[in-house]
Design an enzyme around this catalytic site. Sequence first.
Site, mmCIF file in Angstrom:
data_model
loop_
_atom_site.group_PDB
_atom_site.id
_atom_site.type_symbol
_atom_site.label_atom_id
_atom_site.label_comp_id
_atom_site.label_asym_id
_atom_site.label_seq_id
_atom_site.Cartn_x
_atom_site.Cartn_y
_atom_site.Cartn_z
ATOM 1 N N HIS A 27 6.486 -3.106 13.981
ATOM 2 C CA HIS A 27 5.162 -3.441 14.764
ATOM 3 C C HIS A 27 5.152 -4.879 14.789
ATOM 4 O O HIS A 27 4.150 -4.958 16.151
ATOM 5 C CB HIS A 27 4.968 -2.574 13.805
ATOM 6 C CG HIS A 27 5.287 -0.827 13.161
ATOM 7 N ND1 HIS A 27 5.438 -1.166 12.090
ATOM 8 C CD2 HIS A 27 4.744 -0.559 14.003
ATOM 9 C CE1 HIS A 27 5.421 0.191 12.223
ATOM 10 N NE2 HIS A 27 5.520 1.131 12.566
ATOM 11 N N LYS A 51 0.314 13.517 6.308
ATOM 12 C CA LYS A 51 1.968 13.465 5.699
ATOM 13 C C LYS A 51 1.591 12.158 4.332
ATOM 14 O O LYS A 51 -0.032 12.181 4.372
ATOM 15 C CB LYS A 51 2.517 12.315 6.656
ATOM 16 C CG LYS A 51 3.078 12.557 7.623
ATOM 17 C CD LYS A 51 3.843 11.245 8.021
ATOM 18 C CE LYS A 51 4.329 11.807 9.768
ATOM 19 N NZ LYS A 51 4.494 9.921 10.440
HETATM 20 P P1 ADP Z 1 4.250 7.153 14.775
HETATM 21 O O1 ADP Z 1 3.906 7.481 13.386
HETATM 22 O O2 ADP Z 1 3.411 7.435 15.636
HETATM 23 O O3 ADP Z 1 5.379 7.287 15.635
HETATM 24 P P2 ADP Z 1 5.013 4.405 13.548
HETATM 25 O O4 ADP Z 1 4.325 3.713 12.869
HETATM 26 O O5 ADP Z 1 6.424 4.485 13.273
HETATM 27 O O6 ADP Z 1 3.647 5.834 13.629
HETATM 28 O O7 ADP Z 1 5.205 3.574 14.487
HETATM 29 C C1 ADP Z 1 4.316 2.827 15.743
HETATM 30 C C2 ADP Z 1 4.690 2.539 17.588
HETATM 31 O O8 ADP Z 1 5.148 1.228 16.883
HETATM 32 C C3 ADP Z 1 5.491 3.736 17.695
HETATM 33 O O9 ADP Z 1 5.398 3.761 19.458
HETATM 34 C C4 ADP Z 1 7.060 3.476 17.317
HETATM 35 O O10 ADP Z 1 8.798 3.529 18.354
HETATM 36 C C5 ADP Z 1 6.790 1.649 17.317
HETATM 37 N N1 ADP Z 1 7.686 0.794 16.139
HETATM 38 C C6 ADP Z 1 8.295 1.337 15.278
HETATM 39 N N2 ADP Z 1 9.130 0.510 14.802
HETATM 40 C C7 ADP Z 1 9.809 -0.207 15.373
HETATM 41 C C8 ADP Z 1 10.375 -1.310 15.740
HETATM 42 N N3 ADP Z 1 11.323 -1.126 14.373
HETATM 43 N N4 ADP Z 1 10.416 -1.805 16.342
HETATM 44 C C9 ADP Z 1 9.785 -1.966 18.300
HETATM 45 N N5 ADP Z 1 8.461 -0.426 17.757
HETATM 46 C C10 ADP Z 1 8.865 0.101 16.764
#
Ligand code: ADP
Length: 175
Positions: A27, A51
């Site tokens: 992130h 969740k």
């Molecule tokens: P969601 O439940 O909306 O997917 P997340 O917090 O899991 O929420 O992810 C938010 C965003 O960050 C999404 O676009 C996801 O693809 C991106 N993301 C999550 N982990 C990574 C990572 N390791 N590298 C790049 N982007 C990521």
Amino acid sequence: MNSKSLSDNSSSSAIFPGSFDPMTNGHFDIIERSLTLFDTLTIAILENSQKVPLFSVAERIALIEAECRRFNEKRVRVQVRSFSGLLVDFAKHEQCHIVVRGLRAISDYDYEAQMALMNKSLYRDLETVFLIAREENSYISSSIVKQVALLRGDITKFVPPGIKAAILQKLSQGA
Ligand code: ADP
């Protein structure tokens, strides 16, 4: 929701939505790279009642704000908000028409493309911009980091130090 938008006529802004439970290096990298493309970024935490999160929304806001403080030293470039309901409604409220999402493996693609197309059909001025995850972050997700931490694995490489400390503290409280 915040009543004041970060954007004005002369600056570009984007929204980075997600669960961020908790924020990982993946992130953080997307945030950093988004700030090379846009003047300001609103990190939007979805309040998802389906969740059971490790961190409350208020805790996630505080953790992300602390990690993003370095971007706000000269002027505010990153703000952290929560929202419930449709992302398109939040985007309209923020007067923002760009959403940033990260793409890891090709397995992210189907879901992300479906969401982007649905959002576009609900709000035709909304564009979704995808940033490809860095190779070293491409296998990191909040849920796998939580699983590793729960099983007492070392999560140092996957999350910023402040987030690691918060996870370990949470787990020591029996979460
Ligand atoms: P969601 O439940 O909306 O997917 P997340 O917090 O899991 O929420 O992810 C938010 C965003 O960050 C999404 O676009 C996801 O693809 C991106 N993301 C999550 N982990 C990574 C990572 N390791 N590298 C790049 N982007 C990521």
